[in-house]
Design a protein around this motif. Structure first.
Motif, PDB file in Angstrom:
ATOM      1  N   PHE A 166       0.868  -1.183   0.000  1.00 41.07           N
ATOM      2  CA  PHE A 166       0.000   0.000   0.000  1.00 41.07           C
ATOM      3  C   PHE A 166       0.900   1.227   0.000  1.00 41.07           C
ATOM      4  CE2 PHE A 166      -4.435   1.399   1.422  1.00 41.07           C
ATOM      5  CZ  PHE A 166      -4.195   2.748   1.277  1.00 41.07           C
ATOM      6  N   LEU A 167       0.936   1.923  -1.137  1.00 43.38           N
ATOM      7  CA  LEU A 167       1.747   3.128  -1.286  1.00 43.38           C
ATOM      8  C   LEU A 167       0.847   4.351  -1.271  1.00 43.38           C
ATOM      9  CD1 LEU A 167       4.570   4.450  -2.077  1.00 43.38           C
ATOM     10  CD2 LEU A 167       3.708   4.357  -4.437  1.00 43.38           C
ATOM     11  N   ALA A 168       1.076   5.276  -0.350  1.00 39.88           N
ATOM     12  CA  ALA A 168       0.357   6.546  -0.311  1.00 39.88           C
ATOM     13  C   ALA A 168       1.178   7.594  -1.045  1.00 39.88           C
ATOM     14  CB  ALA A 168       0.114   6.981   1.130  1.00 39.88           C
ATOM     15  N   VAL A 169       0.516   8.381  -1.901  1.00 38.44           N
ATOM     16  CA  VAL A 169       1.173   9.466  -2.624  1.00 38.44           C
ATOM     17  C   VAL A 169       0.605  10.776  -2.102  1.00 38.44           C
ATOM     18  CG1 VAL A 169       1.686  10.469  -4.871  1.00 38.44           C
ATOM     19  CG2 VAL A 169       1.433   7.982  -4.639  1.00 38.44           C
ATOM     20  N   LEU A 170       1.472  11.591  -1.508  1.00 38.46           N
ATOM     21  CA  LEU A 170       1.067  12.828  -0.860  1.00 38.46           C
ATOM     22  C   LEU A 170       1.731  14.020  -1.531  1.00 38.46           C
ATOM     23  CD1 LEU A 170       1.597  11.720   2.862  1.00 38.46           C
ATOM     24  CD2 LEU A 170      -0.468  11.488   1.486  1.00 38.46           C
ATOM     25  N   GLY A 171       1.156  15.209  -1.310  1.00 42.35           N
ATOM     26  CA  GLY A 171       1.742  16.428  -1.841  1.00 42.35           C
ATOM     27  C   GLY A 171       0.685  17.480  -2.098  1.00 42.35           C
ATOM     28  N   ALA A 172       1.149  18.682  -2.392  1.00 40.01           N
ATOM     29  CA  ALA A 172       0.242  19.804  -2.643  1.00 40.01           C
ATOM     30  C   ALA A 172      -0.420  19.667  -4.001  1.00 40.01           C
ATOM     31  CB  ALA A 172       1.014  21.117  -2.577  1.00 40.01           C
ATOM     32  N   ASN A 173      -1.478  20.430  -4.233  1.00 35.71           N
ATOM     33  CA  ASN A 173      -2.049  20.533  -5.566  1.00 35.71           C
ATOM     34  C   ASN A 173      -0.970  21.031  -6.522  1.00 35.71           C
ATOM     35  OD1 ASN A 173      -4.619  19.733  -4.775  1.00 35.71           O
ATOM     36  ND2 ASN A 173      -5.273  21.822  -4.327  1.00 35.71           N
ATOM     37  N   GLY A 174      -0.856  20.389  -7.672  1.00 30.33           N
ATOM     38  CA  GLY A 174       0.149  20.798  -8.633  1.00 30.33           C
ATOM     39  C   GLY A 174       1.498  20.136  -8.464  1.00 30.33           C
ATOM     40  N   SER A 175       1.609  19.235  -7.498  1.00 29.72           N
ATOM     41  CA  SER A 175       2.905  18.583  -7.270  1.00 29.72           C
ATOM     42  C   SER A 175       3.117  17.364  -8.152  1.00 29.72           C
ATOM     43  CB  SER A 175       3.034  18.180  -5.792  1.00 29.72           C
ATOM     44  OG  SER A 175       2.029  17.239  -5.432  1.00 29.72           O
ATOM     45  N   GLY A 176       2.075  16.922  -8.851  1.00 31.02           N
ATOM     46  CA  GLY A 176       2.223  15.812  -9.774  1.00 31.02           C
ATOM     47  C   GLY A 176       1.595  14.518  -9.315  1.00 31.02           C
ATOM     48  N   LYS A 177       0.718  14.558  -8.311  1.00 34.01           N
ATOM     49  CA  LYS A 177       0.114  13.327  -7.793  1.00 34.01           C
ATOM     50  C   LYS A 177      -0.800  12.676  -8.829  1.00 34.01           C
ATOM     51  CE  LYS A 177      -2.009  14.983  -4.175  1.00 34.01           C
ATOM     52  NZ  LYS A 177      -1.889  16.407  -4.554  1.00 34.01           N
ATOM     53  N   THR A 178      -1.746  13.446  -9.357  1.00 35.91           N
ATOM     54  CA  THR A 178      -2.662  12.888 -10.355  1.00 35.91           C
ATOM     55  C   THR A 178      -1.916  12.558 -11.638  1.00 35.91           C
ATOM     56  OG1 THR A 178      -4.604  13.995  -9.425  1.00 35.91           O
ATOM     57  CG2 THR A 178      -4.722  13.358 -11.741  1.00 35.91           C
ATOM     58  N   SER A 179      -0.922  13.356 -11.993  1.00 33.64           N
ATOM     59  CA  SER A 179      -0.104  13.052 -13.165  1.00 33.64           C
ATOM     60  C   SER A 179       0.614  11.715 -12.985  1.00 33.64           C
ATOM     61  CB  SER A 179       0.920  14.165 -13.406  1.00 33.64           C
ATOM     62  OG  SER A 179       0.276  15.379 -13.731  1.00 33.64           O
ATOM     63  N   PHE A 180       1.010  11.419 -11.770  1.00 35.20           N
ATOM     64  CA  PHE A 180       1.650  10.134 -11.479  1.00 35.20           C
ATOM     65  C   PHE A 180       0.703   8.988 -11.827  1.00 35.20           C
ATOM     66  CE2 PHE A 180       2.709   6.729  -8.403  1.00 35.20           C
ATOM     67  CZ  PHE A 180       4.037   6.504  -8.752  1.00 35.20           C
ATOM     68  N   LEU A 181      -0.577   9.117 -11.470  1.00 34.58           N
ATOM     69  CA  LEU A 181      -1.550   8.088 -11.814  1.00 34.58           C
ATOM     70  C   LEU A 181      -1.758   8.010 -13.323  1.00 34.58           C
ATOM     71  CD1 LEU A 181      -4.344   8.412  -9.085  1.00 34.58           C
ATOM     72  CD2 LEU A 181      -2.336   6.929  -9.123  1.00 34.58           C
ATOM     73  N   LYS A 182      -1.786   9.148 -14.005  1.00 33.62           N
ATOM     74  CA  LYS A 182      -1.968   9.145 -15.460  1.00 33.62           C
ATOM     75  C   LYS A 182      -0.823   8.414 -16.149  1.00 33.62           C
ATOM     76  CE  LYS A 182      -4.745  13.363 -15.853  1.00 33.62           C
ATOM     77  NZ  LYS A 182      -4.810  14.749 -16.382  1.00 33.62           N
ATOM     78  N   ILE A 183       0.379   8.560 -15.616  1.00 30.54           N
ATOM     79  CA  ILE A 183       1.529   7.839 -16.163  1.00 30.54           C
ATOM     80  C   ILE A 183       1.303   6.336 -16.032  1.00 30.54           C
ATOM     81  CG2 ILE A 183       3.987   7.354 -15.841  1.00 30.54           C
ATOM     82  CD1 ILE A 183       3.500  10.090 -17.049  1.00 30.54           C
ATOM     83  N   LEU A 184       0.854   5.897 -14.853  1.00 32.95           N
ATOM     84  CA  LEU A 184       0.632   4.469 -14.624  1.00 32.95           C
ATOM     85  C   LEU A 184      -0.506   3.935 -15.486  1.00 32.95           C
ATOM     86  CD1 LEU A 184       1.002   4.254 -10.727  1.00 32.95           C
ATOM     87  CD2 LEU A 184       2.740   3.825 -12.474  1.00 32.95           C
ATOM     88  N   LEU A 185      -1.502   4.775 -15.747  1.00 35.52           N
ATOM     89  CA  LEU A 185      -2.644   4.370 -16.567  1.00 35.52           C
ATOM     90  C   LEU A 185      -2.335   4.408 -18.058  1.00 35.52           C
ATOM     91  CD1 LEU A 185      -5.448   6.269 -14.622  1.00 35.52           C
ATOM     92  CD2 LEU A 185      -5.332   3.784 -14.912  1.00 35.52           C
ATOM     93  N   GLY A 186      -1.161   4.896 -18.419  1.00 33.28           N
ATOM     94  CA  GLY A 186      -0.812   4.998 -19.824  1.00 33.28           C
ATOM     95  C   GLY A 186      -1.481   6.159 -20.524  1.00 33.28           C
ATOM     96  N   LEU A 187      -1.985   7.128 -19.761  1.00 35.92           N
ATOM     97  CA  LEU A 187      -2.694   8.272 -20.338  1.00 35.92           C
ATOM     98  C   LEU A 187      -1.772   9.447 -20.602  1.00 35.92           C
ATOM     99  CD1 LEU A 187      -5.919   8.227 -18.108  1.00 35.92           C
ATOM    100  CD2 LEU A 187      -5.556   7.176 -20.357  1.00 35.92           C
TER     101      LEU A 187
END
Length: 284
Positions: free
Chosen positions: A34-55
């Motif tokens: 279980f990996l938690a990804v933390l950070g401020a808005n704009g730090s790249g958290k959702t972008s990290f998921l998009k990378i994993l999703l191939g988006l």
């Protein structure tokens, strides 16, 4: 011997123009972790998921999911989006929403037989939603709707479960229930979980490691290693205080000169929201 990683990033870098969100990230996530990804808005958290999703592509480096490059439509991945309530007049039943995870990728007219109904029943039972399976989703609470999204994400028996801020807009009780559901999935089924969140306290007992993104940098380790005053102060380049208040983590600080030159950016809500309601705090 540890099982092979189902998520692997090597020297992964993501940039938008001249702005670097993170670079040279080496990370492996193994089954059941279980990996938690933390950070401020704009730090790249959702972008990290998009990378994993191939988006979205990396700017540099490599990302592999279950031994193959990340790509769209990977059925080994389950995805739980940010919480957004359905309109109250939405007629779609709860079990029909979950059923989209079972055969929603198929085209044309479908004859849904016993196997389909059994699978939907299993998923509803798995997330504790069997009692409202025939109720329209618009009549359900936010927490109940989020249970259904988790069931839908688990329909393909994914090896990886990606969760994008799944606790937003949920009260504390529902936050804990949803967190426990995901935590049980990781440990009982060996699913690798990547859980993007502003708030670590509801998931703290389930988290194995934390990836904390800030100001174009990152730190990675167990919660005890990352959620420390000296570690976050170094990450932000300014003093950040991490407090333990009755067993709950509270991060206090205002990093300066971060986030594209905007001073006085509020510390990302890892647990800053825990300050709300505490004596002496101005919550306006």
């Amino acid at each position: 011997m540890s099982p092979p990683a189902v998520i692997s990033l090597k020297r992964a870098t993501l940039k938008y123009g001249s702005r670097t969100l993170w670079q040279d990230l080496n990370l492996e996530v193994r089954p059941g972790e279980f990996l938690a990804v933390l950070g401020a808005n704009g730090s790249g958290k959702t972008s990290f998921l998009k990378i994993l999703l191939g988006l979205a592509p990396l700017s540099a480096g490599q990302v592999m999911l279950d031994g193959v490059p990340a790509q769209r439509g990977n059925r080994t991945i389950g995805y739980v989006p940010q919480q957004k309530n359905f309109a109250q007049d939405t007629a779609l039943r709860a079990r029909d929403l979950v059923g989209l995870g079972v055969d929603g990728d198929k085209w044309g007219f479908r004859i849904r037989g016993r196997a389909y109904r059994q699978r939907v029943d299993e998923l509803l039972e798995q997330v504790g939603a069997a009692s409202y399976g025939r109720i329209p989703v618009g009549m359900l609470s936010g927490g109940e709707q989020q249970r259904l999204r988790i069931a839908q994400a688990l329909a393909s028996n994914p090896k990886v479960l990606l969760c994008d801020e799944p606790l937003l807009s949920l009260d504390l009780n529902h936050q804990k229930q949803v967190s426990a559901l995901v935590g049980r999935q990781a440990k009982a089924n060996g699913t690798a979980v990547v859980f993007v969140t502003h708030e670590i306290n509801p998931i703290l007992e389930h988290v194995d490691r934390v990836l904390y993104l800030a100001g174009g940098r990152f730190t990675l380790g167990t919660p005890a290693e990352v959620m420390r005053t000296e570690v976050l102060s170094k990450l932000y380049g300014t003093h950040v205080e991490v407090l333990n208040v009755n067993g709950r983590l509270v991060v206090v600080g205002r990093p300066d000169s971060l986030h594209d030159g905007h001073p006085d950016v509020e510390l990302p809500g890892t647990v800053a929201s825990e300050l709300q309601g505490m004596p002496g705090q101005d919550n306006s």
